[in-house]
Each structure stands twice: as structure tokens, then as C-alpha cells.
Design a protein around this motif. Sequence first.
Motif, PDB file in Angstrom:
ATOM      1  N   ASN A 173       0.816  -1.214   0.000  1.00  0.00           N
ATOM      2  CA  ASN A 173       0.000   0.000   0.000  1.00  0.00           C
ATOM      3  C   ASN A 173       0.851   1.267   0.000  1.00  0.00           C
ATOM      4  O   ASN A 173       0.396   2.307  -0.493  1.00  0.00           O
ATOM      5  CB  ASN A 173      -0.961  -0.011   1.187  1.00  0.00           C
ATOM      6  N   VAL A 174       2.053   1.190   0.548  1.00  0.00           N
ATOM      7  CA  VAL A 174       2.975   2.331   0.413  1.00  0.00           C
ATOM      8  C   VAL A 174       3.243   2.579  -1.064  1.00  0.00           C
ATOM      9  O   VAL A 174       3.170   3.718  -1.546  1.00  0.00           O
ATOM     10  CB  VAL A 174       4.287   2.075   1.172  1.00  0.00           C
ATOM     11  N   ALA A 175       3.549   1.510  -1.801  1.00  0.00           N
ATOM     12  CA  ALA A 175       3.776   1.638  -3.244  1.00  0.00           C
ATOM     13  C   ALA A 175       2.510   2.097  -3.958  1.00  0.00           C
ATOM     14  O   ALA A 175       2.561   2.951  -4.857  1.00  0.00           O
ATOM     15  CB  ALA A 175       4.265   0.313  -3.811  1.00  0.00           C
ATOM     16  N   ASN A 176       1.373   1.542  -3.554  1.00  0.00           N
ATOM     17  CA  ASN A 176       0.110   1.937  -4.181  1.00  0.00           C
ATOM     18  C   ASN A 176      -0.141   3.433  -4.021  1.00  0.00           C
ATOM     19  O   ASN A 176      -0.572   4.112  -4.966  1.00  0.00           O
ATOM     20  CB  ASN A 176      -1.053   1.155  -3.573  1.00  0.00           C
ATOM     21  N   TYR A 177       0.125   3.943  -2.826  1.00  0.00           N
ATOM     22  CA  TYR A 177      -0.105   5.370  -2.579  1.00  0.00           C
ATOM     23  C   TYR A 177       0.808   6.221  -3.454  1.00  0.00           C
ATOM     24  O   TYR A 177       0.368   7.194  -4.083  1.00  0.00           O
ATOM     25  CB  TYR A 177       0.126   5.697  -1.105  1.00  0.00           C
ATOM     26  N   ILE A 178       2.083   5.852  -3.499  1.00  0.00           N
ATOM     27  CA  ILE A 178       3.050   6.621  -4.292  1.00  0.00           C
ATOM     28  C   ILE A 178       2.693   6.587  -5.765  1.00  0.00           C
ATOM     29  O   ILE A 178       2.842   7.589  -6.482  1.00  0.00           O
ATOM     30  CB  ILE A 178       4.471   6.075  -4.056  1.00  0.00           C
ATOM     31  N   ASN A 179       2.177   5.454  -6.229  1.00  0.00           N
ATOM     32  CA  ASN A 179       1.839   5.298  -7.647  1.00  0.00           C
ATOM     33  C   ASN A 179       0.446   5.796  -8.000  1.00  0.00           C
ATOM     34  O   ASN A 179       0.040   5.746  -9.161  1.00  0.00           O
ATOM     35  CB  ASN A 179       1.961   3.818  -8.036  1.00  0.00           C
ATOM     36  N   GLY A 185      -6.821  -4.243   1.377  1.00  0.00           N
ATOM     37  CA  GLY A 185      -6.896  -4.719   2.753  1.00  0.00           C
ATOM     38  C   GLY A 185      -7.589  -3.786   3.715  1.00  0.00           C
ATOM     39  O   GLY A 185      -7.395  -3.882   4.932  1.00  0.00           O
ATOM     40  N   GLY A 186      -8.361  -2.872   3.201  1.00  0.00           N
ATOM     41  CA  GLY A 186      -9.098  -1.966   4.072  1.00  0.00           C
ATOM     42  C   GLY A 186      -8.288  -0.841   4.678  1.00  0.00           C
ATOM     43  O   GLY A 186      -8.790  -0.121   5.552  1.00  0.00           O
ATOM     44  N   GLN A 187      -7.055  -0.669   4.243  1.00  0.00           N
ATOM     45  CA  GLN A 187      -6.231   0.414   4.784  1.00  0.00           C
ATOM     46  C   GLN A 187      -6.632   1.744   4.174  1.00  0.00           C
ATOM     47  O   GLN A 187      -7.021   1.820   3.008  1.00  0.00           O
ATOM     48  CB  GLN A 187      -4.752   0.127   4.547  1.00  0.00           C
ATOM     49  N   ARG A 188      -6.528   2.807   4.985  1.00  0.00           N
ATOM     50  CA  ARG A 188      -6.906   4.142   4.550  1.00  0.00           C
ATOM     51  C   ARG A 188      -5.709   4.860   3.944  1.00  0.00           C
ATOM     52  O   ARG A 188      -4.593   4.792   4.470  1.00  0.00           O
ATOM     53  CB  ARG A 188      -7.457   4.951   5.718  1.00  0.00           C
TER      54      ARG A 188
END
Length: 222
Positions: A173-179, A185-188
Motif C-alpha cells: 500500500n505504500v507503493a500503491n499510494y506513491i503510484n 486490505g481496508g487500509q486508509r
Amino acid sequence: MRLFSEIGGAVFSAFERSSSANGGLVADGIGMVVKRLISPVLEPVATIVSEIAKALDIFQENDRSEHLGQAMEQMDKKLENFDSINEYIDYLREGIKSGEVKLIRNLSDIEKTTYTYTVTALGIKAIDEKYQLQPSDIFWVTMGGKFKEGKITPDEVNKILEISSKNSVSAENVANYINGDGMTGGQRASGVADVIEDGLKAANPNMSDEEIASRFNKLLEK
């Protein structure tokens, strides 16, 4: 980015084959990795992983990828025989030091490159183990690209991983946010953003809030 993800998968596949093989890396494993080394991202990934692994006492300054890679091929015990990857690496070092590993000094460029990325995959697994993170090739490919662009440092990547682990935020999700991709997984997204910002602050304690914000925004640039 899909191609880079496939490249990351190839590195893990090569690692898994070399860990289980008694006779060394099989020819198709070498070919798979080497053909994909044209990617400009893999070399930066190797640099980041090496620096983080040294900071975490996984690798040592005098460790050489071509030596560890040959030890992985030649030593009888494999990764699954150990309780931790650090123990396995210590075992490999001892094999090199004792002479049990018969090092080939004049390696071809293909062999050197293959060992570099095989040991990089080992380092990634050790970092994941240290921080209790799920493997994410897209994370490393993303960070490799940002490092190549001068938008992030190995220490910043390490601190982001450390804080991600503490806050149960996945590397994916860190990569997803940057991209600019959606969370899984329900993370905000806001929580992931906080982790990245806190990682940048931890790696750069002397930077002002404005400098951190600028670095954060640069990291998100396409």
C-alpha cells in the motif's frame, strides 16, 4: 509498471531455485534474470537493499554478492534449514571463510549479475523478516525507480519500512499510494500517507516541515 513487477517476480523465482538446487542456478533461471536486467530499476533496487541490509546488520561491509551467491549454491544446508535468514547468512559466511565454498574468481558478467540479484532477493527476504512484512515486489520496484530519479534515499526507504511495520501498513500500500493506485486490505490512504511522511521525518530529523512536505510531494511526482 506491470513489466517491472514481472521483473521483481523473476528475481524471487531465481532466488527460490538457487536455494533449492544442489547443483547451482539452472540455465533457464540465469536466462530469465539476465534477459530482464535491461530494466533500469533493478540495479537501484540492489543498491537500496544492500544499504538497508547493512544498516540492519543483515549484510556486512565486506560481504560480496558473488561470494554469497556461490555459497548458496555449494553449501549443503538451505534457507529452510534455519530459523532465521541471519543464521543462514552466517552459515554461508562460515563456508566462505573455511574454504568449503570453492570460489570461482573469474566470473562472467552474466554470473556476477545473477549472483547480485539472487543475493538481493535474499536481502529482501531478510528485511521482510526483520520488519514482519508481507513480500511486495511492487514496493521494491517503485522504490528503485524513485531512488534512480533522486527522489528517495535508502535510509528513507528503511525508515518508511520501519514505521510501516509499527503501524501495520503494508509495503504494497505504500507503493500503491506513491503510484496513485487504490489501497488494499481496508487500509486508509491517509494512514499510509502519514507513514510515508513520518518515515521521511525520521530519516531527515534536521529538515523543516516545509522541506519534508517538498520531499513528500516530489516522491509522488510521476
